[in-house]
Design a protein around this motif. Structure first.
Motif, mmCIF file in Angstrom:
data_model
loop_
_atom_site.group_PDB
_atom_site.id
_atom_site.type_symbol
_atom_site.label_atom_id
_atom_site.label_comp_id
_atom_site.label_asym_id
_atom_site.label_seq_id
_atom_site.Cartn_x
_atom_site.Cartn_y
_atom_site.Cartn_z
ATOM 1 N N GLN A 98 0.508 -0.573 -0.013
ATOM 2 C CA GLN A 98 -0.189 -0.338 -0.059
ATOM 3 C C GLN A 98 1.347 1.247 -0.201
ATOM 4 O OE1 GLN A 98 -3.581 -0.088 -0.046
ATOM 5 N NE2 GLN A 98 -2.908 -2.609 -0.087
ATOM 6 N N CYS A 99 0.183 2.362 -1.020
ATOM 7 C CA CYS A 99 1.360 3.219 -0.946
ATOM 8 C C CYS A 99 0.944 4.833 -0.558
ATOM 9 C CB CYS A 99 1.547 3.286 -2.556
ATOM 10 S SG CYS A 99 2.930 1.853 -3.484
ATOM 11 N N SER A 134 11.413 4.660 -0.765
ATOM 12 C CA SER A 134 11.166 3.155 0.715
ATOM 13 C C SER A 134 12.901 2.223 0.168
ATOM 14 C CB SER A 134 10.561 3.133 0.231
ATOM 15 O OG SER A 134 10.416 1.929 -1.372
ATOM 16 N N THR A 164 9.872 -0.608 -3.520
ATOM 17 C CA THR A 164 8.465 -0.252 -3.632
ATOM 18 C C THR A 164 7.619 1.096 -3.448
ATOM 19 O OG1 THR A 164 7.772 -0.520 -1.027
ATOM 20 C CG2 THR A 164 8.391 -2.907 -2.193
ATOM 21 N N CYS A 165 6.596 1.251 -4.381
ATOM 22 C CA CYS A 165 6.187 2.360 -4.542
ATOM 23 C C CYS A 165 7.257 4.036 -5.210
ATOM 24 C CB CYS A 165 5.371 3.189 -3.410
ATOM 25 S SG CYS A 165 4.012 2.304 -2.132
ATOM 26 N N LEU A 182 3.919 4.332 -8.700
ATOM 27 C CA LEU A 182 3.033 4.704 -7.753
ATOM 28 C C LEU A 182 1.954 3.375 -7.896
ATOM 29 C CD1 LEU A 182 2.410 8.511 -6.639
ATOM 30 C CD2 LEU A 182 3.336 6.539 -5.274
ATOM 31 N N PRO A 223 3.113 -0.483 -8.218
ATOM 32 C CA PRO A 223 3.789 -0.401 -6.727
ATOM 33 C C PRO A 223 5.108 -1.385 -6.104
ATOM 34 C CG PRO A 223 2.358 -0.921 -6.152
ATOM 35 C CD PRO A 223 1.727 -0.750 -7.006
#
Length: 753
Positions: free
Chosen positions: A140-141, A149, A153-154, A157, A160
């Motif tokens: 979850q972003c 990160s 990840t992300c 968007l 991700p």
């Protein structure tokens, strides 16, 4: 050449969208016997679970028999140790289950895998059932996060997981496995078995000690290429019970033969170096496809795919937390501002008082020149963090760390694209693929539709070109007397002792040596240190890096040399002559030698075929490797939302900050973090009439006052002296870390230096 590159460049968009076998999946053929489909899938999954259990039982027998640890002292396991053993082991199991289930379903339905993959009814039922034993969570972003990160990840968007760590490599072409799913390519297109990689190595890559680089490129170029590889790539080999090492030799050992991870290299009779008939080779750990869908075997990348200096900071949050000091934004360091101590099993210690090094990648001490470069970059982080704290005394540890990490990542990106890659690729490749940074100001090239995930072909073949340039020696050189001591490279693998020389001044002396020593010539030849003596152990056992690279390509299902020629828009070889229609980018001798070890041009392994090509003028790679490398580095730039030249609000640098970052040169970083006071402007070439030595004080300075965070009511005025930019002593924190003393194991004393 220009027209070829334009065709090659046009293929880029198609390449990044191509995942696994999408290019060959039909849309018209369907599996029609849907009533029995649920039972078929359930039976296939059950068969895979049973097979995994048998595999684990075989590994347990190997472990209990004591065979699983025999290869540990060789050092190969040190270089391929999992960064996160639990996570990798789980992913490897999940991948095994999905691949073997898919393979069983293909057998039961008598339907090719691409047909099953293209049928939505099959896919839906598959996902419904596989979900109970395999899952790949989507992170979850928070779109408001302004820093990268730790695990990548992300960054994108919308997608991700693109470029994040602990994910499978991207495939630009469908995998080439013997069975189309997971068995390595071992057969000629004309029938019969391919030659052993050791035979190919003996014929194409053997030299003893080759010439030095004709362009005067320094050992530092090889070291920087290695550290960039560690930033982008990390593929561990499969491991046995309790993360033990798997021994696949001798061939015929009943328990080892039952282990699917074994893929040993056959050594020919009367080999001049090796007396056994088997070289240990364990297949790479694998990762399941997104959503655990039916797919062919694909390997896991433990590193983030982005150029984000993760080799320093780590590719997981846990690693990053471990390396941080916890105050002032600093990274941990050891006595003498060396890298911090790590577990003594991660290297080979030679003398009391030495310790292994901890960093974002455990391969930091493959050779001393690499560890010395690592140390300089960690020192640079701490130097910048200290100065940012001076200018922003109210910043928290977290703010100082993240801002410094952001700056270091920008430095690494700028050096890669403006100092390193221009040596590797020709000017025309650099320009056609937009690899140069803009001379000044922003350059908004981010495209969220481009997937920057490191390609399997990039990690398993193309970016291994630099193995040919590894020199026969490592060394130290006194900064004042110029007196140098050199040690055979094979006696320095995983040994940090040169960095402890002269009461801890070894880092400066190793760096001074690699600035002033020429690397091996970049060609098809390997030095004995890598081709016959890789990870030499106390028993005299060693490995062949050229053979391993060839075998690794087969293990990873890389298509042949000709397939990649076509993908790049180059003419494939139709015969073995160095003439039109044949091996047009090879010299006649190389073409003849290729004909001795391959039955058909379509059999040629990419690594050997690409490495033996004649170099493009102004570069150190041939057309095929240049094509693959240029495409990958273009994606790494244009697919990175945090690319240092972007002016995304809250994410990018200010115009003034970016102006300062574009001043950076690796020579400056060397000056700022060692006792070197004079250096050549281009550190990737040894000093010469055209690359003269200058005083460190004459190099452009990075003004960190542009990072001052001004409040509404106060104006901060700071006196600035040259001492804050260039210090006679390295300004880094010295942790109160115990100077650990390790006794050298008796089994290793035979190779003490």
């Amino acid at each position: 050449m220009t027209s070829i590159l334009k065709v090659s460049s046009m293929a880029l968009t198609m390449a990044v969208c191509l995942v696994q076998a999408n290019a060959s999946r039909p849309t018209s053929v369907r599996f029609t016997n849907y009533p029995i489909l649920p039972n078929m899938i359930a039976s296939s999954i059950f068969a895979a679970v049973t097979k995994l259990e048998l595999e684990k039982q075989a590994k347990e027998k190997l472990y209990q028999a004591g065979s699983a640890a025999r290869w540990t002292s060789n050092g190969w396991s040190h270089a391929h140790r999992y960064l996160d053993p639990v996570a990798v082991s789980q992913m490897n199991d999940n991948s095994f289950l999905t691949v073997q289930s898919a393979k069983e379903l293909v057998r039961r339905t008598n339907t090719p895998l691409p047909h099953l993959q293209s049928d939505p009814n099959v896919v839906l039922e598959w996902r419904k059932q596989i979900n109970s034993i395999c899952s790949t969570p989507i992170p979850q972003c928070n779109p408001n996060d302004i820093y990268r990160s730790a695990d990548g990840t992300c960054n994108n968007l919308e997608n991700p997981t693109w470029g994040s760590s602990m994910r499978p490599y991207l495939r630009y072409l469908p995998a080439a496995y013997d069975d189309g799913i997971d068995i390595p390519r071992q057969h000629s297109v004309n029938g019969g078995r391919l030659f052993s990689p050791r035979v190919i190595s003996n014929v194409l890559h053997s030299t003893g000690r080759s010439d030095l680089d004709e362009g005067g490129r320094s050992v530092l170029l090889m070291s920087w290429g290695t550290i960039t590889a560690l930033d982008l790539l990390g593929t561990s080999v499969s491991q046995g019970l309790n993360n033990s090492d798997i021994t696949c030799c001798p061939v015929g050992q009943s328990t080892a033969d039952q282990i699917a991870s074994c893929f040993p290299i056959k050594i020919p009779k009367h080999d001049r170096r090796f007396r056994s008939n088997c070289m240990n080779f364990v297949r790479s750990a694998t990762a399941p496809s997104p959503m655990c869908d039916m797919d062919v075997r694909n390997q896991i990348n433990e590193q983030t795919s982005y150029i984000d200096a993760s080799m320093i900071y780590g590719s997981t949050q846990a690693t990053q937390n471990r390396l941080r000091q916890g105050n002032g934004g600093f990274l941990k360091t050891g006595p003498g501002s060396l890298l911090p101590p790590a577990d003594d099993s991660t290297c080979i210690l030679s003398n009391p008082g030495e310790f292994c090094f901890d960093a974002g990648d455990q391969r930091n001490t493959l050779v001393p020149s690499l560890a010395a470069l690592y140390t300089v970059l960690v020192r640079e982080h701490n130097r910048i963090a200290k100065q940012l704290h001076y200018y922003n005394p109210l910043w928290s540890d977290e703010k100082l760390f993240q801002e410094t990490r952001k700056i270091i990542a920008a430095f690494v990106q700028h050096i890669n694209y403006n100092e390193y890659l221009p040596h590797v690729l020709s000017d025309i490749h650099m320009r056609v693929h937009g690899l140069y940074s803009s001379p000044r100001g922003y350059n908004n090239v981010y495209n969220p539709k481009l997937n920057p995930t490191a390609a399997n072909v990039f990690g398993a073949a193309a970016f291994r070109f630099g193995h040919s340039s590894v020199p026969s020696f490592q060394g130290i050189k006194d900064l004042h007397t110029q007196y140098a001591i050199q040690v055979p490279t094979e006696l320095t693998y995983l040994r940090p002792n040169l960095l402890f020389a002269d009461n801890g001044q070894g880092v400066d002396k190793v760096n001074f040596w690699q600035l002033n020593s020429i690397q091996a010539k970049q060609d098809r030849f390997f030095q004995d240190a890598t081709r016959n003596e890789l990870f030499l152990n106390e028993s005299g056992d060693a490995l062949d890096l050229a053979a391993i690279n060839i075998q690794r390509g087969r293990d990873h299902g890389l298509p042949s040399y000709n397939a990649w020629r076509k993908w790049c828009g180059l003419h494939p070889a139709l015969h073995f002559r160095a003439s039109p229609g044949g091996l047009i980018h090879h010299d006649p001798l190389s073409a003849i030698l290729l004909s001795k070890v391959y039955k058909h041009p379509d059999d040629i392994d990419l690594y050997t075929g690409g490495l033996s090509e004649a170099k493009i003028k102004g570069s150190i790679t041939g057309p095929t490797f240049s094509c693959i490398l240029a495409k990958q580095f273009q994606l790494l730039k244009e697919g990175d939302r945090f690319w240092y030249e972007h002016n995304l609000p809250g994410v990018g640098f200010t115009a003034a900050q970016l102006h300062e970052i574009k001043k950076v040169r690796l020579s400056q970083i060397m000056c700022r973090n060692t006792r070197i006071r004079q250096i050549q402007k281009n550190p990737f070439k040894v000093p010469s009439l055209y690359n003269q030595i200058v005083g460190c004080e004459s190099l452009p300075r990075i003004d960190l006052r542009h990072w001052i965070e001004r409040s509404r009511h106060h104006v901060y005025v700071f006196p600035v002296t040259s001492r804050q930019f260039f210090n006679s002593a390295v300004m880094v924190p010295n942790n109160p870390v115990r100077l650990w003393t390790f006794a050298l194991p008796a089994t290793l004393q035979a190779i003490n230096l």
